[in-house]
Design an enzyme around this catalytic site. Structure first.
Site, PDB file in Angstrom:
ATOM      1  N   GLY A  86       0.816  -1.209   0.000  1.00 33.29           N
ATOM      2  CA  GLY A  86       0.000   0.000   0.000  1.00 33.29           C
ATOM      3  C   GLY A  86       0.850   1.259   0.000  1.00 33.29           C
ATOM      4  CB  SER A 182       3.075  -3.648  -3.728  1.00 29.77           C
ATOM      5  OG  SER A 182       2.868  -2.292  -4.068  1.00 29.77           O
ATOM      6  CE1 TYR A 183       6.383   2.244   0.963  1.00 32.58           C
ATOM      7  CE2 TYR A 183       5.859   1.050   2.972  1.00 32.58           C
ATOM      8  CZ  TYR A 183       6.492   2.102   2.334  1.00 32.58           C
ATOM      9  OH  TYR A 183       7.230   3.005   3.067  1.00 32.58           O
ATOM     10  CG  ASP A 386       3.549  -3.394 -11.651  1.00 27.84           C
ATOM     11  OD1 ASP A 386       2.724  -2.474 -11.814  1.00 27.84           O
ATOM     12  OD2 ASP A 386       4.247  -3.535 -10.633  1.00 27.84           O
ATOM     13  CG  HIS A 438       1.521  -4.353  -8.462  1.00 25.42           C
ATOM     14  ND1 HIS A 438       2.777  -3.788  -8.419  1.00 25.42           N
ATOM     15  CD2 HIS A 438       1.004  -4.195  -7.215  1.00 25.42           C
ATOM     16  CE1 HIS A 438       3.002  -3.308  -7.210  1.00 25.42           C
ATOM     17  NE2 HIS A 438       1.948  -3.544  -6.454  1.00 25.42           N
TER      18      HIS A 438
END
Length: 464
Positions: A86, A182-183, A386, A438
């Site tokens: 996020g 991701s994060y 992505d 992603h």
């Protein structure tokens, strides 16, 4: 054999009583957290547990977990913790419900169906909604929602694990891995470092961390930004003029972007991208997704990436089904969730956390160097469609670790097709996943599953 004195015998009896009581307490907590069946769930043979572990009593911070045990030989399989990024997005919404979990949610949110490529066929999978304020995880101190950041998230995740292993002592000595995307490119190695440091300082509650696997990972602000712009240009998403404009207007080493840089990036996103899913540029976007969500913010400052739309593969609206399902009272009751009456609806991502994120490590590369020295098994993978945290960004970062190559670049295979490309270094393995966005396991579940199998086995991806 020498006989025990009455005093010694009494002490041993006391220790046994404490151990039995402690074990009994853990079993009681496990029984309390057991999921007997989710609403609309097909029959399954594996056990499920979910509930809360308090990580800060003073502030009332508690993190929500969901354990899906392995389908076969759960007592012998490793434990894998999954974290979404996020920052501020739910592992229940993404990892569990549309990527690696055992169930998928039907469109009307009424029932579930099985995921053929669920990772719990290979391991016990523990999904964690982190930090507090994400999904069902909560805090009784509203100020916490505006002061979250990398450091507290990692510390709370470590406290969660210590508390969770106390509740599930049968997992204490199990091989343990962390994974995410991701994060979570920050969350995963930061938590791994916390565990390594904790193990050095504590001889009692050793956490048997063996390694981690992270995909399309936010890694280094400079190289991520440079790699993202390179990806946009090489994939014909932006014009030559805009490409040059961004390169001349943006200082990727700065902690904040300039107005000139923002203008150049916003022009690309608003006028040249078109209506695409930036997380999966070759698959349809969800027409039901709101264009007013954070899909128009610059991914250049990746530590502040606020994009909520995700890559959705053949069904681009999966997130909507999760929001229907997990807001049902009967689902929350079955999962022992929302027991304190959270004053807001369950959402896949927290806007407050995303907007108010405080501290973020500029580069994870020094942490990777430490963890490589610690001898952990480390794999990084990238879906190659992505455009938000693209494969070029990850490759730039890995190149600057300057690791010795053990197995040179090669195509890997699954199902008789090229699954992607891989290179094995001293201390780290990189793999791309062909045709994945992603959320790699959503777009290419079979290829992601093969990658996971190879990671657990500690073997390079197959060359044929």
């Amino acid at each position: 054999m020498e006989r025990c004195s009455h005093a010694t015998f009494g002490f041993i009896s006391l220790l046994l009583l404490v151990a039995i009581t402690s074990s009994s307490g853990a079993l009681d907590e496990q029984d309390r957290d057991k999921i007997w069946a989710l609403p609309g769930q097909p029959p399954v043979s594996f056990k499920q547990f979910s509930g809360y572990v308090t990580v800060n009593k003073e502030h009332g911070r508690a993190l929500f977990y969901w354990l899906t045990e392995a389908t076969i030989d759960a007592d012998e399989k490793p434990l894998v913790l999954w974290l979404n990024g996020g920052p501020g997005c739910s592992s229940v919404a993404y990892g569990a419900s549309e990527e690696i979990g055992p169930f998928r949610i039907k469109r009307n949110g009424s029932s579930l169906y099985l995921n053929k490529y669920s990772w719990n066929t290979e391991a016990n999978i523990l999904f964690l909604e982190s930090p507090a304020g994400v999904g069902f995880s909560y805090t009784n101190s509203s100020s916490d929602l505006k002061t979250s950041g990398d450091e507290r998230t990692a510390q709370d995740a470590l406290k969660f694990l210590i508390g969770w292993f106390s509740r599930f002592p049968q997992y204490k000595n199990r091989d343990f891995y962390i994974s995410g995307e991701s994060y979570a490119g920050h969350y995963v190695p930061q938590l791994a470092k916390k565990i390594v440091d904790y193990n050095k300082a504590s001889s009692e509650d050793f956490i048997n961390l063996k390694g981690f696997l992270v995909g399309n990972a936010v890694t280094d602000n400079y190289y991520d930004s440079l790699g993202t712009i390179s990806y946009w240009w090489t994939h014909a998403m932006i014009s030559d003029r805009t490409y040059r404009s961004i390169l001349t207007s943006c200082n990727f080493s700065a902690t904040k972007t300039s107005n000139r840089c923002d203008d150049a990036v916003n022009f690309a996103m608003n006028h040249e991208f078109g209506d695409i899913d930036q997380y999966s540029i070759y698959t349809p976007s969800c027409s039901a997704a709101s264009n007013s969500t954070a899909g128009r913010r610059s991914p250049l400052r990746l530590k502040n990436t606020l994009l909520r739309r995700r890559s959705y593969g053949y069904d681009p609206c999966t997130e909507n089904y999760a929001e229907k399902y997990y807001n049902r009272a009967d689902v929350q009751k079955a999962m022992h969730a929302n027991t304190t009456g959270i004053p807001y609806k369950w959402t896949a991502c927290s806007d407050v956390l995303i907007k108010e994120w405080r501290d973020a490590q500029f580069s994870m590369l020094p942490t990777y160097k430490e963890l490589i020295k610690a001898g952990l098994r480390i794999w990084m993978f990238s879906g190659d469609t992505d455009s938000v945290v693209p494969v070029t960004a990850t490759r730039f970062s890995i190149n600057h670790l300057r690791l010795k190559v053990k197995i040179s670049w090669y195509p890997w295979y699954t199902g008789g097709q090229v699954g992607g490309w891989s290179e094995v270094y001293e201390g780290l393995t990189f793999a791309s996943v062909r045709g994945a966005g992603h959320e790699v396991p959503l777009i290419q579940p079979r290829r992601a599953f093969r990658l996971f199998q190879s990671f657990l086995a500690g073997k390079p991806l197959p060359k044929s």
